[in-house]
Design a protein around this motif. Structure first.
Motif, PDB file in Angstrom:
ATOM      1  N   UNK A 656     -62.000 -19.315 -48.607  1.00  0.00           N
ATOM      2  CA  UNK A 656     -61.944 -18.452 -49.786  1.00  0.00           C
ATOM      3  C   UNK A 656     -62.099 -19.269 -51.064  1.00  0.00           C
ATOM      4  N   UNK A 657     -61.503 -20.468 -51.096  1.00  0.00           N
ATOM      5  CA  UNK A 657     -61.674 -21.356 -52.249  1.00  0.00           C
ATOM      6  C   UNK A 657     -63.150 -21.746 -52.383  1.00  0.00           C
ATOM      7  N   UNK A 658     -63.784 -22.101 -51.279  1.00  0.00           N
ATOM      8  CA  UNK A 658     -65.191 -22.526 -51.310  1.00  0.00           C
ATOM      9  C   UNK A 658     -66.100 -21.406 -51.792  1.00  0.00           C
ATOM     10  N   UNK A 659     -65.818 -20.167 -51.382  1.00  0.00           N
ATOM     11  CA  UNK A 659     -66.669 -19.046 -51.791  1.00  0.00           C
ATOM     12  C   UNK A 659     -66.549 -18.801 -53.291  1.00  0.00           C
ATOM     13  N   UNK A 660     -65.316 -18.760 -53.785  1.00  0.00           N
ATOM     14  CA  UNK A 660     -65.148 -18.575 -55.232  1.00  0.00           C
ATOM     15  C   UNK A 660     -65.883 -19.679 -56.005  1.00  0.00           C
ATOM     16  N   UNK A 661     -65.744 -20.910 -55.537  1.00  0.00           N
ATOM     17  CA  UNK A 661     -66.375 -22.030 -56.251  1.00  0.00           C
ATOM     18  C   UNK A 661     -67.898 -21.993 -56.143  1.00  0.00           C
ATOM     19  N   UNK A 662     -68.411 -21.506 -55.022  1.00  0.00           N
ATOM     20  CA  UNK A 662     -69.861 -21.335 -54.896  1.00  0.00           C
ATOM     21  C   UNK A 662     -70.366 -20.337 -55.928  1.00  0.00           C
ATOM     22  N   UNK A 663     -69.649 -19.229 -56.078  1.00  0.00           N
ATOM     23  CA  UNK A 663     -70.042 -18.215 -57.051  1.00  0.00           C
ATOM     24  C   UNK A 663     -69.967 -18.765 -58.479  1.00  0.00           C
ATOM     25  N   UNK A 664     -68.883 -19.490 -58.753  1.00  0.00           N
ATOM     26  CA  UNK A 664     -68.686 -20.003 -60.118  1.00  0.00           C
ATOM     27  C   UNK A 664     -69.764 -21.019 -60.493  1.00  0.00           C
ATOM     28  N   UNK A 665     -70.036 -21.976 -59.604  1.00  0.00           N
ATOM     29  CA  UNK A 665     -71.042 -23.000 -59.914  1.00  0.00           C
ATOM     30  C   UNK A 665     -72.442 -22.404 -59.986  1.00  0.00           C
ATOM     31  N   UNK A 666     -72.714 -21.380 -59.175  1.00  0.00           N
ATOM     32  CA  UNK A 666     -74.017 -20.719 -59.242  1.00  0.00           C
ATOM     33  C   UNK A 666     -74.180 -20.020 -60.584  1.00  0.00           C
ATOM     34  N   UNK A 667     -73.108 -19.320 -61.023  1.00  0.00           N
ATOM     35  CA  UNK A 667     -73.175 -18.623 -62.313  1.00  0.00           C
ATOM     36  C   UNK A 667     -73.303 -19.611 -63.467  1.00  0.00           C
ATOM     37  N   UNK A 668     -72.784 -20.830 -63.262  1.00  0.00           N
ATOM     38  CA  UNK A 668     -72.870 -21.860 -64.304  1.00  0.00           C
ATOM     39  C   UNK A 668     -74.215 -22.578 -64.281  1.00  0.00           C
ATOM     40  N   UNK A 669     -75.085 -22.238 -63.324  1.00  0.00           N
ATOM     41  CA  UNK A 669     -76.423 -22.815 -63.265  1.00  0.00           C
ATOM     42  C   UNK A 669     -76.553 -24.045 -62.406  1.00  0.00           C
ATOM     43  N   UNK A 670     -75.500 -24.406 -61.690  1.00  0.00           N
ATOM     44  CA  UNK A 670     -75.539 -25.599 -60.835  1.00  0.00           C
ATOM     45  C   UNK A 670     -75.792 -25.143 -59.393  1.00  0.00           C
ATOM     46  N   UNK A 671     -77.078 -24.910 -59.070  1.00  0.00           N
ATOM     47  CA  UNK A 671     -77.433 -24.369 -57.751  1.00  0.00           C
ATOM     48  C   UNK A 671     -77.090 -25.339 -56.629  1.00  0.00           C
ATOM     49  N   UNK A 672     -77.262 -26.638 -56.846  1.00  0.00           N
ATOM     50  CA  UNK A 672     -76.965 -27.623 -55.803  1.00  0.00           C
ATOM     51  C   UNK A 672     -75.486 -27.598 -55.450  1.00  0.00           C
ATOM     52  N   UNK A 673     -74.630 -27.525 -56.480  1.00  0.00           N
ATOM     53  CA  UNK A 673     -73.186 -27.470 -56.225  1.00  0.00           C
ATOM     54  C   UNK A 673     -72.817 -26.187 -55.486  1.00  0.00           C
ATOM     55  N   UNK A 674     -73.482 -25.080 -55.862  1.00  0.00           N
ATOM     56  CA  UNK A 674     -73.197 -23.806 -55.202  1.00  0.00           C
ATOM     57  C   UNK A 674     -73.532 -23.876 -53.715  1.00  0.00           C
ATOM     58  N   UNK A 675     -74.700 -24.452 -53.396  1.00  0.00           N
ATOM     59  CA  UNK A 675     -75.081 -24.575 -51.988  1.00  0.00           C
ATOM     60  C   UNK A 675     -74.141 -25.510 -51.239  1.00  0.00           C
ATOM     61  N   UNK A 676     -73.687 -26.561 -51.924  1.00  0.00           N
ATOM     62  CA  UNK A 676     -72.724 -27.469 -51.307  1.00  0.00           C
ATOM     63  C   UNK A 676     -71.422 -26.738 -50.975  1.00  0.00           C
ATOM     64  N   UNK A 677     -70.959 -25.894 -51.920  1.00  0.00           N
ATOM     65  CA  UNK A 677     -69.735 -25.131 -51.654  1.00  0.00           C
ATOM     66  C   UNK A 677     -69.943 -24.125 -50.521  1.00  0.00           C
ATOM     67  N   UNK A 678     -71.121 -23.538 -50.439  1.00  0.00           N
ATOM     68  CA  UNK A 678     -71.377 -22.619 -49.324  1.00  0.00           C
ATOM     69  C   UNK A 678     -71.362 -23.362 -47.992  1.00  0.00           C
ATOM     70  N   UNK A 679     -71.877 -24.583 -47.974  1.00  0.00           N
ATOM     71  CA  UNK A 679     -71.819 -25.387 -46.751  1.00  0.00           C
ATOM     72  C   UNK A 679     -70.368 -25.667 -46.360  1.00  0.00           C
ATOM     73  N   UNK A 680     -69.532 -25.940 -47.369  1.00  0.00           N
ATOM     74  CA  UNK A 680     -68.107 -26.165 -47.064  1.00  0.00           C
ATOM     75  C   UNK A 680     -67.473 -24.895 -46.499  1.00  0.00           C
ATOM     76  N   UNK A 681     -67.891 -23.740 -47.038  1.00  0.00           N
ATOM     77  CA  UNK A 681     -67.366 -22.474 -46.523  1.00  0.00           C
ATOM     78  C   UNK A 681     -67.779 -22.279 -45.071  1.00  0.00           C
ATOM     79  N   UNK A 682     -69.036 -22.611 -44.764  1.00  0.00           N
ATOM     80  CA  UNK A 682     -69.499 -22.499 -43.376  1.00  0.00           C
ATOM     81  C   UNK A 682     -68.723 -23.447 -42.473  1.00  0.00           C
ATOM     82  N   UNK A 683     -68.473 -24.671 -42.946  1.00  0.00           N
ATOM     83  CA  UNK A 683     -67.707 -25.638 -42.147  1.00  0.00           C
ATOM     84  C   UNK A 683     -66.297 -25.128 -41.867  1.00  0.00           C
ATOM     85  N   UNK A 684     -65.775 -24.322 -42.789  1.00  0.00           N
ATOM     86  CA  UNK A 684     -64.446 -23.734 -42.589  1.00  0.00           C
ATOM     87  C   UNK A 684     -64.506 -22.479 -41.735  1.00  0.00           C
ATOM     88  N   UNK A 685     -65.734 -22.108 -41.299  1.00  0.00           N
ATOM     89  CA  UNK A 685     -65.866 -20.996 -40.372  1.00  0.00           C
ATOM     90  C   UNK A 685     -66.363 -19.706 -40.965  1.00  0.00           C
TER      91      UNK A 685
END
Length: 732
Positions: A656-685
């Motif tokens: 849940x932390x990773x998803x919120x952070x993916x959304x926040x970084x994407x909205x801030x224009x940092x697409x690479x960070x957003x994808x990284x956070x989504x990968x962390x979310x996937x790693x968490x299942x």
């Protein structure tokens, strides 16, 4: 068939009409020979109508008879009737069997056929003593089952030998009644006491006596006591002591009825052995109301004597525990407060009423420690409901007053453990829970507190160990199974979470929050149909903010954003102080171009409440990440990214932390960070299906050309946040 009038003849237990057969004893309904699935409450409604064919059965009478309390909404009856019509193939506009008499009730209008002889149940033999040695059971065409026949009898000896056997059997039975065999395991379930008085508004008195007796017995060393059972759940669980023993994990069950009229109270008790179904002992106590404390102590003493044998000083200790005040008026107000606290109801509901009643108890007896402890518990529940700073300060004040009155109280230690846990003070919480754990009556709740403490630190294996220990001490505890379900969910084990919540609703079938949580986990796992069924069951019991929020997630996932917004607004009518629901509303509004302009107002409300909450518990990683998402949608990019960093330090391995952070970084224009956070979310299942079904997350993946690997399920982002998994607070 004549209507059942309540006279000498018992109601029929088998009914036939048209192509429908109803076997009440077997709880089976068939149509054209095909079994029909109906819920237990719906089946009970059908029986109530069948036993009075042709009569109008008032709606309130059905609610009282089947659900046991009038605090349930009439919608549960409407739902039961709809289920019966489907099972019976009955048309509400042209009914053959069930006629609706609007605003009044229902009537069975079908033609009942006489029951076939072979369907009549045989007399119950389970309570009969075992046959004396030398006798065998014989059954055949000439002899009904149950007739005792001696192998060695000759005709001329029959009468004198039978007379001797009758005398020996009578002596054996009298000895058995005088000295019942003690169950192998000293364990007990105290079922809700039933109010037999004419005033149904005095149910609180009978229910409160059961709670007090439960807590007193739970404090006896060597005696395992099952979790309390609510009156509504007791109706659903039934009265079969064998089934109750297996379900609740105990060897005995205590039932009682209470008749309180004027200044007299009559309590009739029965202790039953779950293995055999035998009554170990039963007793009636007809006393003055002023003797209620001594009567409770006497009942508790009989239970302990039956299960553990003589224990020097135990009756005196029980008497001290069961006389918390010398004022019967204060005790009466206290019992009313306990009922309101159990009923709950969220903001403005039962908690406020409970505080008022506990306050009245203190007006009658200023030294009534347990009443002040009740205010402390109520304030904690209020804080759990609204999570604002003022509610937290109120809880601190109330519990501090209780501490002054009873410095060594395990109940107050438990309360302070909860206070320090929610404020993020791990060491202080640990110390208070350790002290509370020394009291056998409070040990299960203290272990749950320890489990939640370690779960908040991400120590999932340790947390699960504490929950398992709590269940060992408090078998059949649906609330603890619910907490374990939350832990499995947070740890990424969806199958185990579903199993725990299914067990929880089996034990607490009338708990709307547990049904909501089960639906939330089903939704995460992609079982949308099962999720919807669980949500509907929760709503039929009582609409709550969590289930409306979870149901909104299902609607949004299916593309109906308008329905999601409607449900979230209804949720906020029930709980306007939950920042996550306000955030969900912002997400649903933002996802629809027509309503996107309304989203900032919802995000601003969510941010304000989250900010205040984080002043109390700055270590909540999920709320910190959520606040970052709200801030970025309010144009506060720098503050939002600082919150991303902070939440990462607190708990970057949670989906849940990773998803919120993916959304926040994407909205801030940092697409690479957003994808990284989504990968962390996937790693968490996080399941890939949850990403694809979320418009905001799907947009991130789509912009990256659909890159990413599928995961295997765990925490659910409901348009950015996790499923609302909640259960009745342990302190209620």
């Amino acid at each position: 068939m004549a209507p059942h009038s309540g006279g000498a003849n018992p109601p029929a237990r088998f009914f036939r009409f048209g192509d429908v057969e109803v076997d009440a004893a077997g709880h089976v309904l068939t149509r054209a020979g095909v079994p029909q699935q109906v819920e237990p409450k719906a089946f009970a409604v059908l029986l109530a109508l069948l036993e009075r064919p042709g009569e109008l059965v008032p709606r309130d009478e059905l609610l009282d008879q089947v659900w046991g309390h009038r605090h349930v909404t009439p919608g549960v009856l409407t739902r039961a009737i709809a289920q019966l019509r489907a099972a019976l193939d009955d048309d509400s506009h042209h009914p053959r069997y069930i006629q609706t008499r609007h605003a009044l009730g229902y009537a069975f209008i079908g033609e009942l056929e006489p029951p076939p002889m072979e369907r009549r149940p045989e007399p119950a033999l389970e309570a009969a003593p075992a046959p004396p040695p030398g006798l065998i059971q014989a059954a055949g065409p000439d002899r009904a089952p149950g007739v005792l026949v001696a192998r060695w009898l000759r005709p001329s000896w029959v009468l004198p030998v039978l007379a001797a056997l009758v005398l020996a059997g009578a002596l054996w039975w009298s000895e058995r009644r005088a000295a019942p065999v003690r169950p192998a395991e000293p364990s007990i379930a105290v079922m809700p006491f039933i109010n037999l008085g004419a005033d149904r508004d005095r149910d609180y008195f009978a229910e409160g006596l059961a709670v007090e007796l439960h807590d007193a017995l739970a404090g006896v060393e060597g005696l395992k006591v099952a979790a309390p059972v609510s009156p509504a759940d007791a109706v659903e669980l039934g009265t079969d002591v064998r089934r109750l023993g297996a379900l609740l994990g105990v060897a005995t069950v205590l039932n009682a009825s209470v008749r309180h009229e004027g200044n007299r109270v009559r309590i009739t008790t029965r202790l039953s052995d779950c293995a055999s179904g035998f009554t170990l002992w039963s007793q009636s106590y007809d006393r003055e109301l002023s003797d209620i404390f001594d009567t409770q102590a006497e009942i508790a003493g009989e239970v302990v004597q039956s299960l553990l044998g003589a224990m020097p000083g135990q009756r005196e200790r029980l008497a001290g525990r069961l006389q918390p005040t010398r004022s019967t008026a204060a005790f009466d107000a206290y019992l009313r407060g306990l009922q309101q606290l159990r009923l709950g109801g969220g903001a403005g509901g039962g908690v406020d009423s409970a505080i008022n009643w506990f306050g009245q108890a203190l007006e009658e007896d200023g030294g009534f420690i347990r009443a002040q402890a009740g205010i402390c518990r109520s304030r904690l529940v209020r804080f759990a409901d609204v999570r604002d700073a003022q509610a937290f300060r109120d809880a601190q004040t109330a519990c501090a007053l209780a501490r002054e009155m009873a410095p060594a109280s395990a109940e107050i230690d438990l309360a302070f453990g909860d206070l320090h846990r929610v404020s993020g003070d791990f060491e202080q919480a640990l110390a208070h829970y350790a002290r509370a754990r020394r009291d056998p009556a409070r040990a299960p709740a203290a272990l749950v507190g320890l489990g939640r403490l370690h779960a908040a630190r991400g120590e999932h294996a340790r947390a699960a160990e504490y929950f398992d220990q709590a269940l060992a001490l408090s078998p059949g505890n649906g609330i603890i199974h619910g907490r374990l379900g939350v832990e499995h969910y947070l740890a990424g084990n969806l199958d185990a979470a579903i199993s725990s919540f299914r067990r929880a609703v089996e034990l607490r079938p009338e708990d709307p929050l547990l049904w909501s949580s089960l639906g939330g986990v089903y939704l995460v796992a992609g079982h949308n149909e099962l999720a919807e069924q669980a949500f509907e069951r929760s709503l039929a019991i009582r609409p709550t903010a969590p289930v409306l929020s979870n149901y909104a997630d299902l609607q949004a996932q299916q593309g109906d954003l308008d329905a999601a917004v409607t449900l979230l607004r209804r949720a906020l009518e029930l709980d306007a102080d939950d920042p996550l629901i306000w955030g969900n509303l912002g997400d649903a509004l933002l996802a629809n171009p027509v309503t996107a302009g309304q989203a900032p107002a919802a995000y601003a409300r969510a941010a304000g409440i989250a900010d205040e909450y984080l002043q109390i518990n700055a270590g909540d990683a999920t709320m910190t990440a959520a606040l970052g998402w709200y801030r970025v949608n309010l144009g506060e990019q720098r503050r939002a990214l600082a919150l991303v960093q902070r939440s990462s330090e607190l708990g970057d391995r949670r989906a849940d932390v990773a998803v919120f952070n993916a959304l926040t970084t994407a909205a801030a224009g940092d697409r690479a960070a957003a994808l990284d956070w989504l990968d962390r979310a996937r790693e968490s299942g996080l399941p890939e299906s949850r990403i694809r079904s979320n418009p905001l997350l799907a947009r991130i993946v789509s912009a990256a050309g659909g890159s990413g690997t599928a995961g295997t399920g765990v925490d659910k982002p409901a348009r950015g946040e996790g499923a609302k998994l909640e259960s009745a607070d342990e302190q209620r």
